[in-house]
Motif scaffolding. Structure first.
Motif, short mmCIF file in Angstrom:
data_model
loop_
_atom_site.label_atom_id
_atom_site.label_comp_id
_atom_site.label_asym_id
_atom_site.label_seq_id
_atom_site.Cartn_x
_atom_site.Cartn_y
_atom_site.Cartn_z
N MET A 119 1.07 -1.12 0.08
CA MET A 119 -0.07 0.01 0.08
C MET A 119 0.86 1.29 0.19
O MET A 119 2.11 0.98 0.33
N GLY A 153 -7.96 -9.13 2.46
CA GLY A 153 -9.07 -10.17 2.59
C GLY A 153 -9.23 -11.23 1.56
O GLY A 153 -10.22 -11.74 1.52
N GLY A 154 -7.93 -11.33 0.90
CA GLY A 154 -7.98 -12.47 -0.05
C GLY A 154 -7.19 -13.87 0.41
O GLY A 154 -6.88 -13.91 1.64
N THR A 156 -4.16 -14.72 -0.35
CA THR A 156 -2.87 -14.28 0.18
C THR A 156 -2.92 -14.14 1.54
O THR A 156 -2.00 -14.36 2.12
N GLY A 242 -1.14 -8.31 2.30
CA GLY A 242 -1.55 -9.35 1.40
C GLY A 242 -2.76 -8.89 0.71
O GLY A 242 -3.98 -9.41 0.64
N SER A 288 -6.45 -13.77 -13.37
CA SER A 288 -7.47 -14.55 -12.79
C SER A 288 -7.36 -15.74 -12.31
O SER A 288 -7.86 -15.81 -11.15
N ARG A 290 -4.06 -17.47 -11.54
CA ARG A 290 -2.66 -17.54 -10.76
C ARG A 290 -2.21 -18.55 -9.90
O ARG A 290 -1.98 -18.17 -8.88
P1 NDP Z 1 -6.99 -10.68 -4.34
O1 NDP Z 1 -7.23 -9.73 -5.52
O2 NDP Z 1 -7.78 -11.94 -4.51
O3 NDP Z 1 -7.20 -9.98 -2.83
C1 NDP Z 1 -6.76 -8.87 -2.48
C2 NDP Z 1 -7.18 -8.44 -1.10
O4 NDP Z 1 -6.73 -7.24 -0.73
C3 NDP Z 1 -8.56 -8.19 -1.36
O5 NDP Z 1 -9.29 -8.57 -0.08
C4 NDP Z 1 -8.70 -6.45 -1.37
O6 NDP Z 1 -9.97 -6.16 -1.10
C5 NDP Z 1 -7.70 -6.31 -0.53
N1 NDP Z 1 -6.95 -4.98 -1.19
C6 NDP Z 1 -6.27 -4.96 -2.29
N2 NDP Z 1 -5.83 -3.59 -2.44
C7 NDP Z 1 -5.93 -2.99 -1.18
C8 NDP Z 1 -5.85 -1.70 -0.54
N3 NDP Z 1 -5.15 -0.83 -1.22
N4 NDP Z 1 -6.13 -1.45 0.58
C9 NDP Z 1 -6.81 -2.35 1.28
N5 NDP Z 1 -6.77 -3.54 1.16
C10 NDP Z 1 -6.69 -4.01 -0.18
O7 NDP Z 1 -5.33 -11.25 -4.26
P2 NDP Z 1 -4.83 -12.26 -3.57
O8 NDP Z 1 -3.39 -12.15 -3.85
O9 NDP Z 1 -5.12 -12.43 -2.28
O10 NDP Z 1 -5.42 -13.60 -4.50
C11 NDP Z 1 -5.31 -13.53 -6.08
C12 NDP Z 1 -5.32 -14.96 -6.48
O11 NDP Z 1 -4.42 -15.76 -6.16
C13 NDP Z 1 -6.82 -15.36 -6.05
O12 NDP Z 1 -7.31 -16.12 -7.15
C14 NDP Z 1 -6.29 -16.37 -5.09
O13 NDP Z 1 -7.58 -17.46 -5.08
C15 NDP Z 1 -4.88 -16.81 -5.56
N6 NDP Z 1 -4.27 -17.35 -4.29
C16 NDP Z 1 -4.42 -18.83 -4.16
C17 NDP Z 1 -3.85 -19.49 -3.00
C18 NDP Z 1 -4.01 -20.81 -2.74
O14 NDP Z 1 -4.69 -21.11 -3.12
N7 NDP Z 1 -3.21 -21.30 -1.69
C19 NDP Z 1 -2.92 -18.53 -2.00
C20 NDP Z 1 -2.92 -17.05 -2.44
C21 NDP Z 1 -3.53 -16.60 -3.67
P3 NDP Z 1 -11.47 -6.34 -1.52
O15 NDP Z 1 -11.74 -7.61 -1.27
O16 NDP Z 1 -12.13 -5.19 -0.78
O17 NDP Z 1 -11.05 -5.87 -2.86
#
Ligand code: NDP
Length: 314
Positions: A119, A153-154, A156, A242, A288, A290
């Motif tokens: 961030m 909240g994803g 990661t 994350g 999408s 990843r």
């Molecule tokens: P995502 O885009 O899924 O999640 C990012 C999270 O960060 C969201 O909750 C988002 O909030 C929040 N966010 C983004 N920008 C900001 C900000 N500036 N300030 C505050 N919060 C923020 O990314 P990930 O890296 O988590 O995952 C990406 C892909 O990789 C997904 O498809 C996931 O399933 C996959 N993945 C799979 C794993 C596994 O299976 N072991 C492990 C890691 C990733 P908001 O929700 O409000 O947008």
């Protein structure tokens, strides 16, 4: 390396780059892989990979990448710990530079992946590496018995939080909404861990810290409510990002077509970019799925596409 001209030059060494190397090597194209600053890519910062087919009991990220690299080398791929600094794709053969070292190649496979996003809140840059991290697998060990925040909240964020619970005394997940984006299984795993608490509808406004004996460290954070803008201070010893990833495409700007956030656009379902002879695979062109397996699959496609294209040129 006998020569600085190659038939296939692969940039990046995650599952996409190394799978492309296995296929190109088996096609006798003698691929050269420039591995970049993080050989093995993002998976090397993942502890347990449980969803890569073929490993009943899982495998660690570094082990998986090691196996893929050895498999590529076995068929003659050459892999180098080199970071590409410049790419001139305007004419063929393409010119790829590693500092002053110049290489040419008939085809290029770009598999440079994506990197964790930080961030731009106050204090992030100042405390990066001194309590602000985007890699729980790398740094969790330093927070044994301490309190950390995980932002996002994803999946990661869930993965980082879960890993940190094994070391830290307390893990606080800070998410800007009150619903998680993460998969249910990962969210539940985190929610059901006793040393996790949640700060929902909050975002990180500022990192607080101090310098002691010449060493900077994080002491807390200012969180801002996304509902009413109110702020509160929480104490903590570390803050983990994350919040997603950014594609590593800076050196291709102005040459290759990208979407608005920088992911390379390919001619689906192939791997061709807008420049003939240049192919893309893995996270660099996939915002999408990843996944390691999808990256490996697209690396295979890129090598086959490059092979076919090279045959057409003969
Ligand atoms: P995502 O885009 O899924 O999640 C990012 C999270 O960060 C969201 O909750 C988002 O909030 C929040 N966010 C983004 N920008 C900001 C900000 N500036 N300030 C505050 N919060 C923020 O990314 P990930 O890296 O988590 O995952 C990406 C892909 O990789 C997904 O498809 C996931 O399933 C996959 N993945 C799979 C794993 C596994 O299976 N072991 C492990 C890691 C990733 P908001 O929700 O409000 O947008």
């Amino acid at each position: 390396m006998a020569d600085n001209h190659h038939k296939v030059l692969i940039i990046g060494s995650g599952p996409a780059g190394l799978t492309a190397a296995i296929y190109a090597a088996r096609a006798d194209l003698k691929p050269v892989v420039f591995e970049g600053m993080q050989p093995g890519g993002q998976l090397t910062t993942t502890n347990e990979v449980e969803n890569y087919p073929g490993f009943v009991d899982g495998i660690t990220g570094p082990e998986l990448m090691d196996v893929l690299r050895k498999q590529a080398q076995r068929f003659g791929a050459e892999t180098y710990f080199k970071e590409v600094t410049k790419a001139d794709l305007s004419k063929r053969p393409f010119t790829i530079s590693v500092g002053d070292e110049v290489h040419t190649s008939d085809s290029v496979i770009i598999a440079t992946g994506a990197s964790a996003k930080y961030m731009d809140a106050k204090g992030i840059e100042e405390y990066k590496g001194y309590g602000v991290s985007a890699c729980a697998t790398c740094d969790a060990f330093f927070y044994r018995g301490l309190k950390v925040l995980v932002i996002g909240g994803g999946d990661t964020a869930m993965e980082e939080a879960h890993h940190l619970t094994k070391f830290a005394k307390e893990v606080v997940v800070v998410h800007r909404r009150d619903e998680f984006r993460a998969s249910k299984i990962m969210e539940d795993r985190v929610r059901n861990t006793p040393n996790v608490s949640l700060e929902l509808s909050y975002t990180l406004k500022e990192v607080l810290g101090l310098e002691e004996n010449g060493q900077k460290r994080v002491t807390g954070a200012v969180l801002e409510s996304t509902k009413d803008g109110s702020t509160k201070e929480v104490s903590c010893d570390g803050i983990f990002m994350g919040i997603g990833h950014k594609p590593n495409t800076d050196i291709f700007k102005g040459q290759l077509d990208m979407n608005e956030v920088g992911y390379l656009t390919v001619k689906d379902p192939l791997t061709a970019t807008n420049i003939e002879g240049v192919f893309a695979a893995g996270d660099v062109s996939d915002d999408s799925y990843r996944q390691a397996i999808t990256a490996a699959g697209s690396g295979c496609k890129a090598a086959l596409d490059a092979e076919r294209w090279l045959i057409e040129q003969e």
